[in-house]
Design an enzyme around this catalytic site. Structure first.
Site, PDB file in Angstrom:
ATOM      1  N   ARG A   1     -22.590  18.031 -40.609  1.00 21.21           N
ATOM      2  CA  ARG A   1     -22.069  18.783 -39.466  1.00 21.21           C
ATOM      3  C   ARG A   1     -23.149  18.825 -38.384  1.00 21.21           C
ATOM      4  O   ARG A   1     -23.767  19.834 -38.126  1.00 21.21           O
ATOM      5  CB  ARG A   1     -21.690  20.205 -39.901  1.00 21.21           C
ATOM      6  CG  ARG A   1     -20.858  20.953 -38.872  1.00 21.21           C
ATOM      7  CD  ARG A   1     -20.959  22.442 -39.083  1.00 21.21           C
ATOM      8  NE  ARG A   1     -22.321  22.940 -38.975  1.00 21.21           N
ATOM      9  CZ  ARG A   1     -22.934  23.205 -37.809  1.00 21.21           C
ATOM     10  NH1 ARG A   1     -22.317  23.000 -36.669  1.00 21.21           N
ATOM     11  NH2 ARG A   1     -24.172  23.660 -37.797  1.00 21.21           N
TER      12      ARG A   1
ATOM     13  N   LYS B   1     -36.279  19.030 -34.649  1.00 21.34           N
ATOM     14  CA  LYS B   1     -36.629  20.414 -34.987  1.00 21.34           C
ATOM     15  C   LYS B   1     -38.121  20.541 -35.292  1.00 21.34           C
ATOM     16  O   LYS B   1     -38.784  21.496 -34.876  1.00 21.34           O
ATOM     17  CB  LYS B   1     -35.830  20.881 -36.207  1.00 21.34           C
ATOM     18  CG  LYS B   1     -34.350  21.085 -35.937  1.00 21.34           C
ATOM     19  CD  LYS B   1     -34.073  22.479 -35.407  1.00 21.34           C
ATOM     20  CE  LYS B   1     -32.594  22.695 -35.187  1.00 21.34           C
ATOM     21  NZ  LYS B   1     -32.263  24.022 -34.707  1.00 21.34           N
TER      22      LYS B   1
ATOM     23  N   ASN C   1     -22.872  23.633 -29.041  1.00 23.56           N
ATOM     24  CA  ASN C   1     -23.657  22.480 -28.592  1.00 23.56           C
ATOM     25  C   ASN C   1     -22.958  21.185 -28.966  1.00 23.56           C
ATOM     26  O   ASN C   1     -22.186  21.151 -29.914  1.00 23.56           O
ATOM     27  CB  ASN C   1     -25.038  22.500 -29.270  1.00 23.56           C
ATOM     28  CG  ASN C   1     -25.908  23.624 -28.779  1.00 23.56           C
ATOM     29  OD1 ASN C   1     -25.947  23.905 -27.590  1.00 23.56           O
ATOM     30  ND2 ASN C   1     -26.616  24.273 -29.687  1.00 23.56           N
TER      31      ASN C   1
ATOM     32  N   ASN D   1     -31.025  29.563 -27.205  1.00 22.44           N
ATOM     33  CA  ASN D   1     -31.484  28.361 -27.884  1.00 22.44           C
ATOM     34  C   ASN D   1     -32.265  28.756 -29.135  1.00 22.44           C
ATOM     35  O   ASN D   1     -33.197  29.559 -29.058  1.00 22.44           O
ATOM     36  CB  ASN D   1     -32.393  27.581 -26.919  1.00 22.44           C
ATOM     37  CG  ASN D   1     -32.668  26.171 -27.381  1.00 22.44           C
ATOM     38  OD1 ASN D   1     -32.793  25.930 -28.575  1.00 22.44           O
ATOM     39  ND2 ASN D   1     -32.763  25.257 -26.445  1.00 22.44           N
TER      40      ASN D   1
ATOM     41  N   TYR E   1     -34.387  17.526 -27.935  1.00 20.02           N
ATOM     42  CA  TYR E   1     -33.546  18.457 -28.695  1.00 20.02           C
ATOM     43  C   TYR E   1     -32.169  18.420 -28.035  1.00 20.02           C
ATOM     44  O   TYR E   1     -31.805  17.434 -27.396  1.00 20.02           O
ATOM     45  CB  TYR E   1     -34.233  19.840 -28.659  1.00 20.02           C
ATOM     46  CG  TYR E   1     -33.649  20.880 -29.578  1.00 20.02           C
ATOM     47  CD1 TYR E   1     -33.392  20.608 -30.917  1.00 20.02           C
ATOM     48  CD2 TYR E   1     -33.399  22.165 -29.109  1.00 20.02           C
ATOM     49  CE1 TYR E   1     -32.877  21.591 -31.756  1.00 20.02           C
ATOM     50  CE2 TYR E   1     -32.895  23.158 -29.944  1.00 20.02           C
ATOM     51  CZ  TYR E   1     -32.630  22.853 -31.267  1.00 20.02           C
ATOM     52  OH  TYR E   1     -32.119  23.821 -32.092  1.00 20.02           O
TER      53      TYR E   1
ATOM     54  N   ASP F   1     -30.973  27.550 -40.348  1.00 15.46           N
ATOM     55  CA  ASP F   1     -31.075  27.796 -38.904  1.00 15.46           C
ATOM     56  C   ASP F   1     -29.713  28.044 -38.269  1.00 15.46           C
ATOM     57  O   ASP F   1     -29.587  28.829 -37.338  1.00 15.46           O
ATOM     58  CB  ASP F   1     -31.775  26.617 -38.232  1.00 15.46           C
ATOM     59  CG  ASP F   1     -32.194  26.944 -36.808  1.00 15.46           C
ATOM     60  OD1 ASP F   1     -32.668  28.064 -36.575  1.00 15.46           O
ATOM     61  OD2 ASP F   1     -32.042  26.075 -35.932  1.00 15.46           O
TER      62      ASP F   1
END
Length: 589
Positions: A190, A208, A445, A489, A137, A303
């Site tokens: 994005r 994910k 991130n 997170n 991740y 999300d």
């Protein structure tokens, strides 16, 4: 028994569920299908034998096949003589992965393991979650997406491009699994803070969904990663000979939305009302519109807007033990007014409104946002995008973050800008000047895009800051005190939230479910964690945390009349735990 003997004669292998881990629900519904409607006779799940079995990642155990299994399933001679336990295999693979110094090499090794031995992949990920989460991740998945064309070996999900227009239902039916419960879909526009990566954004849905299984307990076979390819505006990719997507500029407008409409209709037609569709890494101008359009007709969740908001709200609720007061007593300032920033801001306002019974418009006045043009104020309202307008409060225009910090005097500073090093020393020191314990959340991130580092936050505030980031930072020692940075997170929230929706059979996602998820996560922070300056519990407990989040979300689904799995279980936490996928090897007979 006769059918079993017939299968054995035909050279098939039968899984023995008497050794299955996971509780009574497993035994009733069959292997890891606790959250499914269809009843499956538990003793007749068949898999291939012989060489084909060793090439099947769902059932391959490698050297863990016993001598009896090797005889029964035509494996003798196809494996070296040694028999290894799953624990020994795990030990060896962790040694191998740790030997790679380059994070991307670790990522590739983990993906190859998943393609070779699915259960061992999830065993490694569950047992070593803090070490391997940054590999599968953020931040490593960002680099993997940037180089996806070069490291691509075999497809791990479905690719739906403009070429499939009119045939999307047919494409969905090409996927071998029929009982899908969770879809993560991106259009790659994005990706994290890295921009438009087109078709190569597939690394995000794959990553994910690995977390949906490892952290949330959803069966791997019930997860489907999808990339919708409408082109890319990234010229570097269009010029790259190894690029795996459509070589054209992005489709927009009617062409784009028609394709998404066909996709959403096909998903419901093929998988039913209760399949969860998680939108991931869509650009602002599409993300808000897609969520608004489909949240009333489908089980959908964004999300970036909702998951980020829920995990940040959990950290804020938990931090009140250190800061004092209630949420309504604090002032919040954001750098960044996109999906994440406005999504978090809205959920904070909703929580304040829910707890204090003041109108949400009043609650929003505690929250200020700074975008690329400065502080969002009422005099700018005519030129603002629709999702920024609720945050345009009465104030003189201010062009810089530092000016805004000095004027607004926030107790909480939140970064969702996607631009690294924007929380400068002047900004952080200004926060420390009027807050005994400033809360600084640098959420962008990957790590390179974080608004400031943990070391900077602790040093510039003389160790007084409560710090949290989006990607992981190592613990930092300042003047003899060890500080453990929090990581806001999304992995804390979306696996448990999604699992709660699945086990309750929910048909819609409601904002109250997001608040329920936040509260469940905040409740997992103990005094021991607070003593170390932590506002999130350690990820090592993530399966337990996810079970509590799933139970809270499921409870809210039942309370709102949105759950279809009846009757309601008496103990939702125990029910969630019993439904969780476990990666321990099954015995074959």
């Amino acid at each position: 028994m006769a059918s079993t003997l017939k299968q054995m004669k035909e050279g098939e292998s039968v899984v023995d569920h008497s050794s299955a881990v996971g509780g009574g629900v497993d035994d009733v519904y069959g292997e890891d299908r606790a959250s499914e409607d269809q009843l499956i006779t538990p003793w007749t799940v068949s898999v291939a034998s012989g060489y084909t079995l060793l090439r099947d990642p769902h059932h391959n155990k490698g050297l863990a096949f016993t001598q009896r299994e090797r005889d029964s399933h035509y494996l003798r001679g196809l494996l070296p003589p040694a028999v290894a336990t799953q624990e020994l295999q795990e030990k060896k693979l962790m040694q191998n992965i740790r030997s790679y110094e380059v994070p991307l090499h670790r990522y590739v090794a983990m993906m190859e393991l998943e393609e070779r031995n699915e259960r061992l992949f999830y065993k490694l990920l569950i047992d070593n979650v803090e070490e391997l989460l940054p590999v599968v991740y953020t931040p490593t998945v960002g680099e993997a997406c940037q180089k996806y064309g070069s490291i691509f070996k075999r497809p791990q999900g479905l690719y739906i491009s403009l070429k499939e227009k009119g045939k999307i239902l047919e494409v969905l039916r090409n996927w071998p699994e029929r009982n899908i419960q969770v879809i993560v879909v991106t259009d790659g526009e994005r990706i994290l803070g890295l921009g438009d990566l087109g078709c190569q954004g597939m690394g995000i849905p794959v990553g994910k969904l690995a977390l949906y299984t490892a952290l949330g307990g959803v069966r791997p076979s019930a997860c489907l990663p999808i990339t919708i390819d409408v082109g890319t505006n990234n010229q570097k990719l269009l010029d790259d000979e190894f690029y795996i997507g459509l070589r054209q500029k992005r489709a927009t407008g009617k062409e784009y939305y028609d394709l998404l409409e066909e996709f959403m209709s096909a998903v419901k037609q093929n998988y039913g009302e209760k399949v969860l569709v998680q939108f991931e890494d869509f650009a602002n101008h599409n993300a808000f519109e897609l969520l608004a359009k489909y949240r009333t007709s489908h089980l959908v969740f964004n999300d970036d807007i909702q998951g980020t908001a829920s995990v940040v709200l959990a950290g804020l609720v938990a931090s009140l033990k250190l800061l004092g007061g209630s949420l309504a007593d604090h002032t919040f300032l954001f750098l960044g007014a996109g999906e994440a920033g406005t999504g978090i801001a809205e959920l904070i306002a909703l929580e304040i409104s829910t707890k204090t019974y003041i109108p949400i418009d009043e609650a929003r006045k505690k929250i200020w946002l700074v975008d690329s043009k400065g502080l969002i104020v009422s005099s700018r309202k005519e030129t603002l995008q629709h999702f920024k307008k609720p945050w345009a409060h009465e104030h003189e225009p201010l062009s810089t973050l530092l000016d805004a910090v000095k004027a607004i005097k926030p107790s909480v500073l939140i970064g969702t800008s996607g631009v690294g090093q924007t929380f400068t020393q002047d900004v952080v020191e200004a926060m420390a000047a009027f807050n005994e314990r400033p809360l600084i959340m640098a959420l962008s991130n990957p790590t390179s895009q974080a608004e400031c580092t943990a070391e900077q936050a602790y040093t510039w505030t003389q160790g007084r800051a409560i710090f949290s980031s989006g990607s992981p930072f190592d613990p930092y020692e300042y003047k003899g005190n060890l500080f453990i940075p929090g990581q806001a997170n999304n992995a804390y929230i979306f696996p448990g939230l999604g699992f709660g929706l699945v086990i309750s059979g929910a048909i819609r996602v409601h904002d109250e479910m997001l608040l329920a998820a936040s509260e469940a996560l905040a409740n997992q922070v103990t005094q021991e964690h607070y003593d170390k300056g932590m506002i999130y519990p350690p990820l090592t407990n993530i399966r337990k945390i996810s079970a509590h989040i799933a139970a809270n979300v499921a409870a809210k689904a039942y309370d709102l009349g949105l759950a279809t799995r009846l009757p309601r279980p008496a103990d939702l936490v125990k029910y969630a735990e019993s439904c969780m996928y476990t990666p321990n090897y099954r015995s074959y007979r």
